[in-house]
Design a protein around this motif. Structure first.
Motif, PDB file in Angstrom:
ATOM      1  N   HIS A 176      43.240  39.534  35.611  1.00 35.94           N
ATOM      2  CA  HIS A 176      43.667  40.892  35.950  1.00 35.94           C
ATOM      3  C   HIS A 176      42.482  41.853  36.058  1.00 35.94           C
ATOM      4  O   HIS A 176      42.520  42.810  36.830  1.00 35.94           O
ATOM      5  N   ARG A 177      41.467  41.602  35.275  1.00 43.86           N
ATOM      6  CA  ARG A 177      40.257  42.432  35.347  1.00 43.86           C
ATOM      7  C   ARG A 177      39.054  41.624  35.812  1.00 43.86           C
ATOM      8  O   ARG A 177      37.913  41.906  35.456  1.00 43.86           O
ATOM      9  N   GLY A 178      39.341  40.604  36.608  1.00 46.40           N
ATOM     10  CA  GLY A 178      38.268  39.774  37.147  1.00 46.40           C
ATOM     11  C   GLY A 178      37.877  38.667  36.187  1.00 46.40           C
ATOM     12  O   GLY A 178      38.429  38.523  35.102  1.00 46.40           O
ATOM     13  N   THR A 179      36.907  37.886  36.598  1.00 44.75           N
ATOM     14  CA  THR A 179      36.383  36.825  35.751  1.00 44.75           C
ATOM     15  C   THR A 179      34.879  36.706  35.946  1.00 44.75           C
ATOM     16  O   THR A 179      34.362  36.923  37.054  1.00 44.75           O
ATOM     17  N   TRP A 180      34.201  36.375  34.896  1.00 43.61           N
ATOM     18  CA  TRP A 180      32.738  36.254  34.913  1.00 43.61           C
ATOM     19  C   TRP A 180      32.295  35.255  35.973  1.00 43.61           C
ATOM     20  O   TRP A 180      31.294  35.468  36.660  1.00 43.61           O
ATOM     21  N   LEU A 181      33.034  34.167  36.137  1.00 45.50           N
ATOM     22  CA  LEU A 181      32.644  33.123  37.079  1.00 45.50           C
ATOM     23  C   LEU A 181      32.663  33.585  38.530  1.00 45.50           C
ATOM     24  O   LEU A 181      31.978  33.014  39.377  1.00 45.50           O
ATOM     25  N   ALA A 182      33.451  34.626  38.829  1.00 43.64           N
ATOM     26  CA  ALA A 182      33.593  35.060  40.224  1.00 43.64           C
ATOM     27  C   ALA A 182      32.295  35.626  40.790  1.00 43.64           C
ATOM     28  O   ALA A 182      32.189  35.794  42.014  1.00 43.64           O
ATOM     29  N   ARG A 183      31.304  35.886  39.949  1.00 45.29           N
ATOM     30  CA  ARG A 183      30.008  36.342  40.474  1.00 45.29           C
ATOM     31  C   ARG A 183      29.373  35.298  41.381  1.00 45.29           C
ATOM     32  O   ARG A 183      28.484  35.603  42.177  1.00 45.29           O
ATOM     33  N   PHE A 184      29.814  34.050  41.242  1.00 49.60           N
ATOM     34  CA  PHE A 184      29.293  32.976  42.089  1.00 49.60           C
ATOM     35  C   PHE A 184      30.181  32.735  43.316  1.00 49.60           C
ATOM     36  O   PHE A 184      29.873  31.884  44.142  1.00 49.60           O
ATOM     37  N   GLY A 185      31.296  33.466  43.419  1.00 49.82           N
ATOM     38  CA  GLY A 185      32.224  33.273  44.526  1.00 49.82           C
ATOM     39  C   GLY A 185      31.660  33.781  45.839  1.00 49.82           C
ATOM     40  O   GLY A 185      31.078  34.871  45.903  1.00 49.82           O
ATOM     41  N   ARG A 186      31.842  33.023  46.893  1.00 54.57           N
ATOM     42  CA  ARG A 186      31.360  33.405  48.219  1.00 54.57           C
ATOM     43  C   ARG A 186      32.504  33.546  49.220  1.00 54.57           C
ATOM     44  O   ARG A 186      32.291  34.002  50.337  1.00 54.57           O
ATOM     45  N   THR A 187      33.704  33.138  48.853  1.00 57.99           N
ATOM     46  CA  THR A 187      34.851  33.291  49.737  1.00 57.99           C
ATOM     47  C   THR A 187      35.422  34.699  49.574  1.00 57.99           C
ATOM     48  O   THR A 187      35.108  35.411  48.608  1.00 57.99           O
ATOM     49  N   ALA A 188      36.284  35.095  50.504  1.00 56.79           N
ATOM     50  CA  ALA A 188      36.863  36.437  50.439  1.00 56.79           C
ATOM     51  C   ALA A 188      37.637  36.643  49.138  1.00 56.79           C
ATOM     52  O   ALA A 188      37.442  37.648  48.431  1.00 56.79           O
ATOM     53  N   ASN A 189      38.506  35.682  48.791  1.00 59.94           N
ATOM     54  CA  ASN A 189      39.281  35.852  47.565  1.00 59.94           C
ATOM     55  C   ASN A 189      38.435  35.654  46.310  1.00 59.94           C
ATOM     56  O   ASN A 189      38.725  36.249  45.266  1.00 59.94           O
ATOM     57  N   GLY A 190      37.405  34.847  46.407  1.00 60.74           N
ATOM     58  CA  GLY A 190      36.501  34.695  45.271  1.00 60.74           C
ATOM     59  C   GLY A 190      35.783  35.989  44.946  1.00 60.74           C
ATOM     60  O   GLY A 190      35.683  36.399  43.781  1.00 60.74           O
ATOM     61  N   ARG A 191      35.292  36.675  45.975  1.00 59.67           N
ATOM     62  CA  ARG A 191      34.598  37.948  45.753  1.00 59.67           C
ATOM     63  C   ARG A 191      35.552  39.005  45.194  1.00 59.67           C
ATOM     64  O   ARG A 191      35.140  39.868  44.402  1.00 59.67           O
ATOM     65  N   GLN A 192      36.820  38.950  45.599  1.00 59.13           N
ATOM     66  CA  GLN A 192      37.783  39.941  45.119  1.00 59.13           C
ATOM     67  C   GLN A 192      38.066  39.811  43.629  1.00 59.13           C
ATOM     68  O   GLN A 192      38.576  40.758  43.016  1.00 59.13           O
ATOM     69  N   MET A 193      37.731  38.694  43.034  1.00 59.36           N
ATOM     70  CA  MET A 193      37.984  38.487  41.603  1.00 59.36           C
ATOM     71  C   MET A 193      36.770  38.784  40.730  1.00 59.36           C
ATOM     72  O   MET A 193      36.761  38.473  39.532  1.00 59.36           O
ATOM     73  N   ARG A 194      35.753  39.422  41.301  1.00 58.80           N
ATOM     74  CA  ARG A 194      34.577  39.784  40.506  1.00 58.80           C
ATOM     75  C   ARG A 194      34.883  40.946  39.574  1.00 58.80           C
ATOM     76  O   ARG A 194      35.549  41.909  39.962  1.00 58.80           O
ATOM     77  N   MET A 195      34.419  40.856  38.355  1.00 56.05           N
ATOM     78  CA  MET A 195      34.649  41.902  37.365  1.00 56.05           C
ATOM     79  C   MET A 195      34.038  43.216  37.843  1.00 56.05           C
ATOM     80  O   MET A 195      32.879  43.252  38.271  1.00 56.05           O
ATOM     81  N   GLY A 196      34.826  44.279  37.796  1.00 52.09           N
ATOM     82  CA  GLY A 196      34.345  45.583  38.225  1.00 52.09           C
ATOM     83  C   GLY A 196      34.250  45.743  39.720  1.00 52.09           C
ATOM     84  O   GLY A 196      33.720  46.752  40.210  1.00 52.09           O
ATOM     85  N   GLY A 197      34.771  44.778  40.484  1.00 54.23           N
ATOM     86  CA  GLY A 197      34.659  44.821  41.932  1.00 54.23           C
ATOM     87  C   GLY A 197      35.546  45.872  42.563  1.00 54.23           C
ATOM     88  O   GLY A 197      36.525  46.347  41.957  1.00 54.23           O
ATOM     89  N   GLU A 198      35.234  46.204  43.797  1.00 48.67           N
ATOM     90  CA  GLU A 198      35.953  47.267  44.508  1.00 48.67           C
ATOM     91  C   GLU A 198      37.429  46.908  44.700  1.00 48.67           C
ATOM     92  O   GLU A 198      38.304  47.765  44.538  1.00 48.67           O
ATOM     93  N   TRP A 199      37.720  45.655  45.040  1.00 52.66           N
ATOM     94  CA  TRP A 199      39.107  45.285  45.288  1.00 52.66           C
ATOM     95  C   TRP A 199      39.939  45.414  44.018  1.00 52.66           C
ATOM     96  O   TRP A 199      41.055  45.932  44.054  1.00 52.66           O
ATOM     97  N   LEU A 200      39.407  44.967  42.895  1.00 54.17           N
ATOM     98  CA  LEU A 200      40.151  45.077  41.635  1.00 54.17           C
ATOM     99  C   LEU A 200      40.335  46.536  41.227  1.00 54.17           C
ATOM    100  O   LEU A 200      41.369  46.905  40.658  1.00 54.17           O
ATOM    101  N   GLN A 201      39.357  47.364  41.525  1.00 53.56           N
ATOM    102  CA  GLN A 201      39.503  48.789  41.215  1.00 53.56           C
ATOM    103  C   GLN A 201      40.619  49.410  42.045  1.00 53.56           C
ATOM    104  O   GLN A 201      41.386  50.236  41.544  1.00 53.56           O
TER     105      GLN A 201
END
Length: 295
Positions: free
Chosen positions: A204-229
């Protein structure tokens, strides 16, 4: 399609195993067996790396960290659960249990899988729901690596189908990224169309591992990211629909621990469970399905 890609991966593994055995068996059976053990256990080594990362990152989380023994047991269980899902259910069983829509008048379920999943992820749940003659639709989220926003229409269509069969708003059960897809749906939908949303290991507030994500949905799960905000507004929260959020303090994918909780939700700890194992835990499944008859 996830099923096709994962079938090819399983086939590649089998070809490698056969080729290795054929090349070494006549010369050194011990070497042949050792190679097969390495091939069979490589996923467990990768999972161990994830659990070590989770252990380290969880140290700074405000919620209590699981013990080293809990992490070890979660790793063992995940090493069994993950291949069952990604090398059997999803590649070969995704059509085995079709959607079930009896005109029963009893509340039904929409099941939403997570990242690189398909509807077969829910196989044990589908069996239980079918045996109980409960209406359900298990969706396939496509495109696999697309934006989470693109899954909204798929979820909406599933809700329409279950509601039409039962005459009641369904329970949404979501694993991992599926919970974020449900919240994306809620952003422009009437929350009264669903009974409750249950999430299992959702970042719900992202995941630490998503910093390594390169896909569209992977990037959206980055902690503090724009999509999650953007999605963390009142229309996607417990103010619109009751949420029950199961989380683990030894999740190897969604960590640190607190990111899988929502303020104001019915947050429930399933201690010592890995990310996939969390959805296959029988007590968790009983608790979630009990929400079907809860007010």
């Amino acid at each position: 399609m996830v099923a096709r890609a994962q079938r090819w991966l399983v086939l590649a593994w089998l070809v490698a195993a056969v080729a290795w055995t054929a090349a070494w068996w006549s010369r050194s059976p011990a070497t042949a067996i050792a190679g097969l053990l390495v091939l069979s256990g490589s996923h467990a080594v990768f999972l161990a790396f994830e659990f070590v990362l989770a252990w380290r990152v969880d140290e700074s989380d405000p919620l209590p960290r699981a013990s080293a023994w809990q992490f070890f047991k979660a790793w063992l269980a995940e090493s069994i659960a993950a291949p069952r899902v990604f090398a059997w259910y999803q590649p070969f069983r995704w059509r085995a249990i079709p959607d079930h829509l009896p005109q029963s008048g009893r509340r039904g379920v929409v099941l939403v899988h997570g990242f690189v999943g398909n509807r077969a992820f829910w196989t044990p749940w589908l069996r239980e729901l079918r045996a109980a003659d409960r209406a359900f639709v298990a969706v396939d989220l496509e495109p696999v690596f697309g934006s989470i926003d693109r899954y909204v229409q798929t979820i909406d269509a599933a809700i329409v189908r279950v509601t039409a069969a039962t005459g009641q708003p369904p329970l949404l059960i979501c694993h991992s990224m599926g919970g974020l897809a449900a919240r994306a749906w809620l952003r422009d939908a009437d929350g009264a169309r669903v009974h409750r949303i249950a999430t299992l290991g959702t970042p719900h507030r992202g995941t630490w591992l998503a910093r390594f994500g390169r896909t569209a949905n992977g990037r959206q799960m980055r902690m503090g990211g724009e999509w999650l905000q953007r999605i963390d507004g009142e229309r996607t929260s417990v103010q619109q629909v009751p949420f029950s959020c199961w989380y683990s303090n030894s999740d190897n994918i969604v960590f640190p621990t607190s990111v899988a909780t929502l303020p104001g939700a019915d947050n429930r700890l399933a201690a010592g469970r890995g990310h996939v194992e969390l959805a296959f835990d029988a007590p968790v499944r009983r608790e979630v399905l009990a929400l079907l008859d809860a007010t």
